[in-house]
Enzyme design. Sequence first.
Site, PDB file in Angstrom:
ATOM      1  CG  ASP A 195      -1.996   1.565   1.202  1.00 56.59           C
ATOM      2  OD1 ASP A 195      -2.031   1.613   0.824  1.00 56.59           O
ATOM      3  OD2 ASP A 195      -2.105   1.575   2.549  1.00 56.59           O
ATOM      4  CD  GLU A 241      -5.108   1.376  -2.408  1.00 59.72           C
ATOM      5  OE1 GLU A 241      -5.997   0.364  -1.703  1.00 59.72           O
ATOM      6  OE2 GLU A 241      -4.224   2.000  -2.079  1.00 59.72           O
ATOM      7  CG  ASP A 280      -0.570   3.442   6.201  1.00 59.02           C
ATOM      8  OD1 ASP A 280      -1.070   3.333   5.672  1.00 59.02           O
ATOM      9  OD2 ASP A 280      -0.714   3.686   7.739  1.00 59.02           O
TER      10      ASP A 280
END
Length: 157
Positions: free
Chosen positions: A7, A68, A141
């Site tokens: 991420d 992502e 996260d």
Amino acid sequence: MIVIGIDPGIARVGYGVIEKQERQIRPLCYGCIETSARDRTTSHRLHEIYTRIQALIAEHSPDEIAVEELFFTKNVTSAIRVAEVRGVILLAAEERGITIVEYTPNQIKLAVSGSGRAKKEQVQDMVRRLLKLDEIPRPDDAADGLAIALCHINTLR
């Protein structure tokens, strides 16, 4: 198969490393790469992220890396920084010849929770359940990194 889910962010890069053997999925590690804007240039922060991603790759020898996709918000400056971080992550993977796959936030939510409109808390709880963890990984996260890796594993089925 070993997958690293990432991420991306300039202040905090969440990651999760999972391994799939036959029907079993287990977490190997998860956490965050944090950089500070105090006394550091953007280029220094990007280099730090690049170096830490390289070390993560060297330690776990992943088969694939899932990242992502850039989620564009109203803050253009923030989107540019995330794009720069994604660039160094993609470069680190490409240098090692590792397959890179990208998923949208909705694809990740759908693959992990069954709904592309799931709330962040629902996805985090599913990460905890699917990986049989005692608690939701923190910070958020890190849980997101695991969710991205799980998304990829679930997509491969």
